[in-house]
Write an enzyme that holds these catalytic residues in place. Structure first.
Site, mmCIF file in Angstrom:
data_model
loop_
_atom_site.group_PDB
_atom_site.id
_atom_site.type_symbol
_atom_site.label_atom_id
_atom_site.label_comp_id
_atom_site.label_asym_id
_atom_site.label_seq_id
_atom_site.Cartn_x
_atom_site.Cartn_y
_atom_site.Cartn_z
ATOM 1 N N GLY A 14 0.826 -1.219 0.000
ATOM 2 C CA GLY A 14 0.000 0.000 0.000
ATOM 3 C C GLY A 14 0.853 1.260 0.000
ATOM 4 N N ASN A 36 -2.770 -8.725 -0.058
ATOM 5 C CA ASN A 36 -3.670 -9.409 -1.012
ATOM 6 C C ASN A 36 -4.000 -8.509 -2.201
ATOM 7 O OD1 ASN A 36 -5.417 -7.602 0.134
ATOM 8 N ND2 ASN A 36 -6.996 -9.081 0.667
ATOM 9 N N VAL A 61 -4.517 -11.565 4.934
ATOM 10 C CA VAL A 61 -4.133 -11.776 6.341
ATOM 11 C C VAL A 61 -5.309 -12.156 7.235
ATOM 12 C CG1 VAL A 61 -2.041 -10.378 6.200
ATOM 13 C CG2 VAL A 61 -4.167 -9.309 6.981
ATOM 14 N N TYR A 66 1.326 -18.044 7.857
ATOM 15 C CA TYR A 66 2.490 -18.909 8.091
ATOM 16 C C TYR A 66 3.711 -18.245 7.478
ATOM 17 C CZ TYR A 66 5.801 -22.706 7.599
ATOM 18 O OH TYR A 66 6.932 -23.457 7.661
ATOM 19 N N TYR A 149 -14.989 0.883 9.474
ATOM 20 C CA TYR A 149 -13.546 1.165 9.601
ATOM 21 C C TYR A 149 -13.223 1.546 11.044
ATOM 22 C CZ TYR A 149 -8.992 3.287 8.502
ATOM 23 O OH TYR A 149 -7.651 3.605 8.436
ATOM 24 N N THR A 179 -2.793 11.404 5.858
ATOM 25 C CA THR A 179 -1.440 11.422 5.294
ATOM 26 C C THR A 179 -1.516 11.361 3.770
ATOM 27 O OG1 THR A 179 -0.660 10.330 7.283
ATOM 28 C CG2 THR A 179 0.804 10.253 5.387
#
Ligand code: UDP
Length: 338
Positions: A14, A36, A61, A66, A149, A179
């Protein structure tokens, strides 16, 4: 943490995760990214593919994590973060904040790795205290559209503190304020990217509501600098107490949340004017309805970041926009030529 550390960054493809990846690689660390790619982009990391200390794994995630080998830190950045993204993907947003945070904490615990959660100023909701210190509990509508969110991040903070208190895991929480900077997607939907892209394309700047709502804009390099200080800070200090932003003996507690953001506040209308000036655009302003539960004000109280991390934002809005506009100019040119 030791000299050379191995750090896992969830959401490392990201906007912010990729900047953190760069900074850690530059400092000699090893970085593994799980992403992902639902909002992240491989392009953000194209320049480090093939780097000897970098590895990318396409991974959701919210599923079992793993990773063989030792790990010194887990930085949990994975989540849609722009309102248009989390409103479009409410359930993945809730899942990555809850299941994803649980998995990332579980991996940290198994590896005895430090854990850093990327939280948000949205935990303060539409704040009734201004500016917002970390001790403010917030004013969030749990069942409004933004609740997906806000509540996911509030849950993420709660489970992070539980892992710290119950398992003794070394955890950190950063509350990130608005940001901006290079690598934001041109269609990210947030106000800085929207205004710059609209101005460069000669389209009207879409001001939601009256434009008198405020935000405090942080340039990405300042934010990453603050996050690195929090991540690498070795004084684990006292254990977290249940009150305030200090430990039971009154000392600042590294495990409690830290606001990182520029404390200079602007209205959205101010930002539109600044973007028009700096791009030299003759775009008009077009008013659009204010989104539901859009916070009216937002400004971080950064007393704690100053004291604990000796951190200070260095890049004023104008200088940050001057660094960001060329990036969007190039992105638009590339999109036009492909
Ligand atoms: N906003 C706007 N025009 C846009 C995008 C956003 O006026 O094209 C406003 C939005 O309503 C909010 C502020 O700008 O008041 C910041 O929005 P953004 O989506 O960047 O982040 P937020 O702080 O809401 O998460």
């Amino acid at each position: 943490m030791g000299e050379t550390t191995r750090v896992l960054i969830t959401g490392g493809a990201g906007f912010l995760g990729s900047h953190l990846t760069d900074r850690l690689l530059e400092a000699g660390h090893e970085v593994v990214v799980f992403d992902n790619l639902i909002t992240g982009r491989e392009d953000n990391l194209a320049h480090v593919f093939g780097h000897g200390r970098f590895r990318f794994v396409r991974q959701n995630v919210t599923e079992f994590l793993y990773l063989p080998g030792p790990l010194d830190a887990v930085v949990h950045f994975a989540s849609p973060a722009s309102p248009i993204d989390y409103l479009r993907m409410p359930i993945p947003t809730l899942k990555v904040g809850s299941l994803g945070t649980h998995n990332a904490l579980g991996l940290s615990l198994a590896k005895h790795a430090r854990f850093l959660l990327a939280s948000t100023s949205e935990v303060y909701g539409d704040p009734q205290i201004h500016p917002q210190p970390e001790t403010y509990w917030g004013h969030v509508n749990p069942v409004g559209p933004r609740g997906v969110y806000d509540e996911a991040k509030r849950f993420a903070e709660a489970i992070t503190m539980a892992y710290h208190r119950y398992h003794g895991l070394d955890t950190r929480i950063v509350r990130i304020f608005n940001t901006y900077g290079p690598r934001m997607r041109p269609d990210d939907g947030r106000v800085v990217s929207n205004f710059i892209v609209q101005a460069l394309r000669g389209e009207s700047l879409t001001v939601y509501g009256q434009g008198d709502q405020t935000r405090s804009f942080t340039y990405c390099d300042d934010l990453i600098d603050g996050i690195l200080r929090l991540l690498l800070h070795d004084d684990t200090g006292p254990s977290a107490s249940n009150d305030a932003a200090a430990g039971s003996d009154g000392a600042p507690d590294i495990h409690l949340p830290v606001n990182i953001g520029n404390s200079v506040e602007f209205t959205v209308a101010d930002l539109a004017r600044e973007v028009l000036t700096l791009t030299g655009s003759r775009s008009e302003i077009e008013r659009r309805p204010l989104p539901i539960d859009d916070p009216k004000v937002r400004q971080p109280d950064i007393t704690r970041a100053r004291a604990l991390l000796h951190w200070e934002p260095r890049v004023p809005l104008r200088a940050g926009l001057e660094r960001t506009i060329p990036y969007f100019r190039e992105s638009i040119a590339q999109a036009g030529s492909s």
